[in-house]
Design a protein around this motif. Structure first.
Motif, PDB file in Angstrom:
ATOM      1  N   ILE A   7       2.571   8.167  -3.401  1.00  0.00           N
ATOM      2  CA  ILE A   7       1.609   7.077  -3.594  1.00  0.00           C
ATOM      3  C   ILE A   7       0.203   7.513  -3.190  1.00  0.00           C
ATOM      4  CG2 ILE A   7       2.072   6.069  -1.312  1.00  0.00           C
ATOM      5  CD1 ILE A   7       1.663   3.327  -2.627  1.00  0.00           C
ATOM      6  N   ARG A 285      -0.421   0.685  -6.567  1.00  0.00           N
ATOM      7  CA  ARG A 285       0.620   0.098  -5.717  1.00  0.00           C
ATOM      8  C   ARG A 285       1.709  -0.575  -6.559  1.00  0.00           C
ATOM      9  NH1 ARG A 285       3.296   0.947  -1.280  1.00  0.00           N
ATOM     10  NH2 ARG A 285       4.372  -0.959  -0.612  1.00  0.00           N
ATOM     11  N   TYR A 288       4.011   1.971  -8.192  1.00  0.00           N
ATOM     12  CA  TYR A 288       4.902   2.663  -7.277  1.00  0.00           C
ATOM     13  C   TYR A 288       6.152   1.841  -6.938  1.00  0.00           C
ATOM     14  CZ  TYR A 288       6.541   5.288  -3.237  1.00  0.00           C
ATOM     15  OH  TYR A 288       7.308   6.016  -2.372  1.00  0.00           O
TER      16      TYR A 288
END
Length: 737
Positions: A7, A285, A288
């Motif tokens: 990430i 985000r 992910y």
């Protein structure tokens, strides 16, 4: 699961690219759009305004020039103004007005004022000035010391007092030009006509246009400029009329913002950058989360990978990699199994097509057709490839070598089909038989394409392998009748017992009745092809006979197409490799001309004319090239000698070699190059043609005919005749009676 390096990499990879992209786009947008497009638009608007001014002035000048010329040169007008009132003169002057209006569609009305008796003549009648509706303008002209150009817009009444008023611009010219002693000529042009003329030169959805007189009064009150910004306006003052022409680009609010960006653009840039950065964090985000969910699922359900294995890993992908590796292994095993199932399914599908099983079960056929990407209306044609002398083949090679050779044959068929972009399905249906199912959405040239493909396969196998094959070909059909095409191909290949091996056997050659009319067609086709190859004049007679027989028998279009496609196939086969120039000419124009003539002609006469013209061009080129070839004269002499002495039993290459002092091997090569066939085939052809003539025209027995054609044994003669002609001498004589 705590070492989430992916990430972080994803976010720090996106931000520089996103920032750079936004910066470049903003720079390009502001610089090019604001600096280039707007300036170009304003410049183009100025050019448009000048164009409108010039076009308007030119139109009005033309009217003024023609009026001056009329005043100076027209004798009828001089007579009308200088002489007493006369009906004939009035009519001639009225015609002058009508001609003026016809020449210039801008003009709304035109009339003459005669000073001598204060009479006014327009297109309708002559009347005193006091009774004329537009007398106010004439009075104004009379009070002016000097003539002026076009007036400002004014309102003019129609020909009668009760008519509505019309907004016009007027031009008054003295007669004569300098004094006006005889009167005036008045020309009125509608303002609406000027507006329409401007509309033809601009798009009102994009541009506004207005005309102002010398007092800055607008001609078109209904046209209002939306912007007060002079930067988008363009003005031109006419040297001829003194009017001002003004145009404006309709850009709206967005256009004004582009002109006066300033702080708005700076604020927009900052907002875009902030929005892009925030969106990047949010999207990263969010993207992910599926990876995180996959990790949790693998961790929860995996029984072979222990969590302790991940302690030494630098990132979470090592965990996924172990799971995927096992998945790939399982998938490869599954794909191998599926490939085996597909092979079996394809074999079953092909067997079902050949057996006609899908004809009754339409739903199954539709499913299988979609599975193999076959569209509705696809045409099929079957061919059977049979290995010759299969018993000797099995005795010569072991089982492994036999399988290898069959694989080679299989690969050759597929490779040639892919080269020509043909869609086929193949399968070994017996130890020595391979079925080839040719499929195409276009019915045209289907049989011809398969004939050409089969000849390439047969020729390659004969040249490269230690055995030969014979190929039988059926006829084109739809999906429901594939069994018929398969049976025809089977019947054709079964005829190799009598027709010979290592060849292509088309269904045309083995149909019922080929011993009579179909055999005649094929003989003529072969004669045409052979004589075209040799550039002999006799090909035309055979071609005429072929078309005459088809005309007499009333063959259907399908039968004619099949015969002529067979002729094209044989022609290509004969001409291939003869000369580079001929090969190029055949592929570039002649073949396409023959196919086009067959496709576009509605009658047999049209087809015959097209074929004669195309083949004549080919024969002419063959003759021209043959004249330039070495040894042409020698081969012509040898050929004449053979044609005169072919009945001599002692005629051979050795005899010709001794007589013409040419090496026998080289002479054999010259025969192949110049005549297109070896010496023995050429000699047999002459003897067989002569034998057929004797069988038809005489009642001599076979023994006598064999001796007359150069054979010492009637058995040898009969064997050669049957192989060459396809039937025994006796059968041939009976078929021609």
């Amino acid at each position: 699961m705590k070492n989430n390096t992916y990430i972080k990499r994803m976010m720090f990879s996106y931000l520089p690219i996103l920032f750079l992209t936004i910066s470049v786009l903003i720079f390009i947008f502001i610089t090019i759009l604001n600096e280039l497009n707007v300036r170009n638009a304003i410049q183009a608007n100025k050019v448009t305004t000048e164009y409108i001014s010039n076009m308007m002035d030119n139109s009005l000048k033309t009217i003024d020039t023609d009026a001056r010329k009329l005043i100076d040169t027209n004798m009828d007008l001089q007579a009308f103004l200088d002489s007493p009132s006369d009906r004939l003169l009035n009519y001639a002057a009225s015609n002058i007005l009508s001609d003026m209006m016809v020449q210039h569609n801008f003009i709304d009305s035109v009339y003459f004022y005669r000073a001598k008796d204060k009479q006014v003549l327009d297109q309708s009648k002559i009347r005193p000035l006091d009774e004329f509706p537009d007398r106010s303008y004439i009075t104004e002209l009379l009070n002016q010391p000097y003539s002026s150009n076009w007036s400002s817009p004014r309102f003019k009444k129609g020909s009668y007092e009760e008519d509505l008023t019309i907004k016009v611009i007027s031009l008054g010219r003295k007669i004569p030009i300098n004094t006006g002693s005889l009167g005036y000529m008045v020309i009125n042009v509608k303002v609406d006509a000027l507006s329409k003329f401007i509309d033809e030169m601009i798009d009102r959805n994009l541009t506004n246009a207005q005309i102002y007189d010398d007092q800055h009064v607008p001609f078109l009150p209904e046209v209002a400029f939306a912007s007060s910004n002079k930067g988008v306006h363009a003005e031109v003052v006419s040297d001829y009329t003194g009017w001002t022409y003004q145009t404006e680009i309709k850009g709206g609010k967005l256009y004004s913002i582009l002109l006066n960006g300033g702080l708005f653009w700076i604020f927009s840039i900052l907002c875009a950058i902030l929005l892009a950065v925030g969106s990047t964090f949010y999207v990263t985000r969010r993207n992910y989360k599926p990876i995180e969910a996959i990790l949790h699922r693998i961790d929860r359900f995996s029984t072979t990978i222990k969590p302790a294995d991940l302690k030494n890993d630098k990132n979470e992908f090592a965990f996924i990699d172990q799971a995927i590796e096992r998945l790939i292994t399982n998938n490869m095993a599954f794909q191998e199994k599926q490939q085996e199932d597909l092979t079996i399914r394809r074999q079953q599908f092909l067997q079902s097509l050949l057996n006609g099983e899908y004809e009754a079960e339409k739903e199954i056929w539709v499913q299988e057709r979609e599975h193999y990407a076959l569209r509705e209306g696809t045409r099929f044609i079957a061919a059977i490839l049979e290995m010759d002398h299969y018993v000797q083949f099995c005795l010569k090679y072991n089982q492994k070598d036999q399988s290898l050779f069959k694989f080679v044959v299989n690969s050759v068929v597929v490779e040639f089909a892919e080269q020509h972009k043909h869609q086929i399905m193949i399968e070994w249906i017996a130890k020595n038989r391979l079925v080839i199912l040719h499929m195409s959405e276009e019915e045209q040239d289907l049989e011809h394409n398969l004939l050409k493909l089969a000849e390439q396969i047969r020729s390659w196998i004969a040249d490269q392998l230690d055995f030969t094959v014979t190929i039988g070909i059926g006829t084109a059909t739809d999906a429901g009748n594939i069994i018929r095409s398969f049976q025809e191909a089977t019947h054709a290949v079964n005829r190799k017992v009598t027709l010979g091996i290592n060849q292509i056997i088309d269904t045309i050659e083995v149909q019922e009745g080929t011993s009579s009319e179909w055999f005649t067609y094929l003989q003529w086709i072969q004669a045409v092809v052979r004589q075209v190859r040799q550039a002999e004049s006799g090909w035309l007679d055979h071609l005429v006979n072929l078309f005459q027989e088809m005309r007499t028998q009333g063959l259907s279009k399908e039968d004619i197409d099949r015969l002529l496609h067979y002729l094209i196939f044989q022609m290509e086969r004969e001409l291939e490799g003869i000369m580079p120039e001929i090969d190029k000419h055949w592929h570039s124009s002649m073949k396409s001309d023959l196919l086009l003539g067959l496709e576009q002609s509605d009658t047999l006469d049209q087809i015959e004319a097209s074929y004669r013209q195309t083949i004549e061009k080919m024969v002419e080129q063959l003759l021209e090239l043959s004249q330039n070839r070495r040894h042409h004269v020698l081969m012509k002499e040898i050929r004449s000698f053979v044609a005169e002495n072919f009945t001599d039993p002692n005629l051979s290459l050795t005899l010709l070699s001794d007589r013409f002092q040419v090496n026998s091997k080289y002479l054999s090569q010259l025969f192949k190059e110049e005549i297109g066939e070896n010496f023995s085939d050429f000699l047999i052809t002459l003897r067989m043609e002569y034998a057929k003539k004797l069988l038809i025209e005489t009642k001599e027995n076979v023994q006598d005919i064999s001796e007359r054609t150069g054979y010492t044994s009637s058995i040898s003669f009969s064997r050669v005749f049957k192989k060459w002609v396809g039937m025994s001498p006796g059968q041939y004589r009976e078929s021609q009676q």
